[in-house]
Design a protein around this motif. Structure first.
Motif, PDB file in Angstrom:
ATOM      1  N   SER A  22     -43.884 -38.915   8.788  1.00 12.86           N
ATOM      2  CA  SER A  22     -43.008 -38.077   9.608  1.00 12.86           C
ATOM      3  C   SER A  22     -43.714 -36.846  10.174  1.00 12.86           C
ATOM      4  O   SER A  22     -44.763 -36.419   9.702  1.00 12.86           O
ATOM      5  CB  SER A  22     -41.822 -37.599   8.771  1.00 12.86           C
ATOM      6  N   ARG A  23     -43.068 -36.259  11.191  1.00 13.27           N
ATOM      7  CA  ARG A  23     -43.606 -35.079  11.861  1.00 13.27           C
ATOM      8  C   ARG A  23     -43.779 -33.907  10.892  1.00 13.27           C
ATOM      9  O   ARG A  23     -44.716 -33.122  11.041  1.00 13.27           O
ATOM     10  CB  ARG A  23     -42.677 -34.675  13.010  1.00 13.27           C
ATOM     11  N   GLU A  24     -42.899 -33.784   9.910  1.00 17.47           N
ATOM     12  CA  GLU A  24     -42.993 -32.669   8.972  1.00 17.47           C
ATOM     13  C   GLU A  24     -44.343 -32.658   8.275  1.00 17.47           C
ATOM     14  O   GLU A  24     -44.968 -31.607   8.104  1.00 17.47           O
ATOM     15  CB  GLU A  24     -41.859 -32.747   7.937  1.00 17.47           C
ATOM     16  N   PHE A  25     -44.811 -33.829   7.887  1.00  8.77           N
ATOM     17  CA  PHE A  25     -46.124 -33.926   7.255  1.00  8.77           C
ATOM     18  C   PHE A  25     -47.217 -33.562   8.243  1.00  8.77           C
ATOM     19  O   PHE A  25     -48.177 -32.863   7.907  1.00  8.77           O
ATOM     20  CB  PHE A  25     -46.342 -35.353   6.730  1.00  8.77           C
ATOM     21  N   GLU A  27     -47.137 -31.557  10.701  1.00 12.28           N
ATOM     22  CA  GLU A  27     -47.190 -30.110  10.902  1.00 12.28           C
ATOM     23  C   GLU A  27     -47.866 -29.403   9.735  1.00 12.28           C
ATOM     24  O   GLU A  27     -48.616 -28.444   9.926  1.00 12.28           O
ATOM     25  CB  GLU A  27     -45.776 -29.575  11.106  1.00 12.28           C
ATOM     26  N   THR A  28     -47.647 -29.897   8.526  1.00 10.79           N
ATOM     27  CA  THR A  28     -48.211 -29.209   7.361  1.00 10.79           C
ATOM     28  C   THR A  28     -49.723 -29.375   7.246  1.00 10.79           C
ATOM     29  O   THR A  28     -50.383 -28.549   6.616  1.00 10.79           O
ATOM     30  CB  THR A  28     -47.575 -29.711   6.053  1.00 10.79           C
ATOM     31  N   LYS A  32     -49.254 -28.490  13.897  1.00  8.15           N
ATOM     32  CA  LYS A  32     -47.979 -27.903  14.314  1.00  8.15           C
ATOM     33  C   LYS A  32     -48.050 -27.304  15.710  1.00  8.15           C
ATOM     34  O   LYS A  32     -47.184 -27.547  16.558  1.00  8.15           O
ATOM     35  CB  LYS A  32     -47.540 -26.828  13.313  1.00  8.15           C
ATOM     36  N   GLU A 125     -42.481 -37.642  16.913  1.00  6.80           N
ATOM     37  CA  GLU A 125     -41.707 -38.158  15.779  1.00  6.80           C
ATOM     38  C   GLU A 125     -42.547 -38.398  14.522  1.00  6.80           C
ATOM     39  O   GLU A 125     -42.068 -38.206  13.405  1.00  6.80           O
ATOM     40  CB  GLU A 125     -41.007 -39.476  16.151  1.00  6.80           C
ATOM     41  N   HIS A 126     -43.787 -38.824  14.694  1.00  2.75           N
ATOM     42  CA  HIS A 126     -44.536 -39.245  13.518  1.00  2.75           C
ATOM     43  C   HIS A 126     -46.038 -39.304  13.776  1.00  2.75           C
ATOM     44  O   HIS A 126     -46.511 -39.162  14.898  1.00  2.75           O
ATOM     45  CB  HIS A 126     -44.045 -40.627  13.046  1.00  2.75           C
ATOM     46  N   VAL A 149     -45.218 -36.388   0.732  1.00  2.00           N
ATOM     47  CA  VAL A 149     -44.050 -36.523   1.609  1.00  2.00           C
ATOM     48  C   VAL A 149     -42.990 -37.315   0.865  1.00  2.00           C
ATOM     49  O   VAL A 149     -43.303 -38.139   0.008  1.00  2.00           O
ATOM     50  CB  VAL A 149     -44.398 -37.261   2.927  1.00  2.00           C
ATOM     51  N   SER A 150     -41.727 -37.066   1.183  1.00  2.05           N
ATOM     52  CA  SER A 150     -40.666 -37.806   0.507  1.00  2.05           C
ATOM     53  C   SER A 150     -40.718 -39.269   0.902  1.00  2.05           C
ATOM     54  O   SER A 150     -41.253 -39.636   1.948  1.00  2.05           O
ATOM     55  CB  SER A 150     -39.302 -37.215   0.876  1.00  2.05           C
ATOM     56  N   ASP A 153     -39.812 -40.251   4.301  1.00  2.00           N
ATOM     57  CA  ASP A 153     -40.596 -39.721   5.417  1.00  2.00           C
ATOM     58  C   ASP A 153     -41.847 -40.525   5.726  1.00  2.00           C
ATOM     59  O   ASP A 153     -42.642 -40.129   6.551  1.00  2.00           O
ATOM     60  CB  ASP A 153     -40.978 -38.266   5.132  1.00  2.00           C
TER      61      ASP A 153
END
Length: 231
Positions: A22-25, A27-28, A32, A125-126, A149-150, A153
């Motif tokens: 996922s995008r959250e990963f 960015e980290t 980002k 998105e990813h 990541v969860s 994700d």
């Protein structure tokens, strides 16, 4: 792709795993800022990736159609130190790019002793990424991924065998390349952290630092392209 990793993994039961994360990963681990401007980023070929420096052929598709790579280069947080536009196809820019920026991505690859295969694709998105390692290591990675990541994700898009041809490393490299690589390996150039600087090795063999770095890239590319292919 680190030469040290390639040498350590040769001869093992190799697998390639392709992940969508996922995008959250994304960015980290250091992407980002660039996602504010880029709809899709594809690393088509990676020439060098160590610590915080990345040399690669990258293809950009910008969110704003009037945006250009030259404008992106001026944004300090993106970390682009060199950019040469190689072409443009259907509104996407193909560029040779040197990025120098602190990120956690290289650290993650090094911790797991992974080889990064290309292309690597980042969208809004990813992230879609392919990694190569021995089967035991990949099982460990899959087990530990939820700590980064969860489970919701990321997903595994595929796992495939990687085979290598029977040629030896010695048959691929020139005597000069072998001499320099052996010296670099024996003196800890490929260790983390490095125990000898590229300047010292270049001086030892009476070559420039840029010539030494180019030799490393050529050796990495030759070994990787010769030994690994998917079924």
């Amino acid at each position: 792709m680190l030469l040290q990793g390639i040498i350590k993994l040769l001869g093992k039961n190799m697998k390639r795993i392709t992940l969508q994360i996922s995008r959250e990963f994304v960015e980290t681990v250091g992407f980002k800022t660039i996602l504010r401007y880029v709809e899709r980023l594809e690393l088509q070929k990676i020439y060098r990736f160590d610590e915080n420096t990345l040399w690669a052929i990258q293809k950009f598709k910008f969110i704003d159609k009037g945006f250009t790579p030259a404008v992106l280069q001026k944004i300090e947080d993106v970390g682009i130190k060199y950019l040469e536009e190689l072409g443009r196809v259907d509104g996407e820019y193909i560029c040779l790019v040197k990025t120098q920026k602190e990120n956690k991505f290289h650290e993650l690859l090094s911790d797991f002793n992974l080889l990064l295969d290309y292309p690597l694709v980042i969208t809004q998105e990813h992230l879609e990424i392919s990694l190569i390692s021995d089967e035991t290591k990949l099982k460990s990675i899959i087990a530990q991924l939820p700590t980064y990541v969860s489970k919701a994700d990321f997903k595994i898009l595929g796992i495939s065998d990687v085979i290598h041809k029977p040629e030896s490393i010695q048959s691929l490299l020139t005597p000069r390349q072998l001499e320099i690589i052996r010296y670099a390996t024996d003196n800890g150039f490929f260790e983390i952290p490095r125990k000898i600087k590229s300047e010292h090795i270049a001086q030892k063999f009476n070559i420039t630092v840029s010539a030494f770095n180019e030799l490393i890239r050529r050796v990495e590319r030759k070994i990787f392209h010769t030994f690994f292919k998917t079924k």
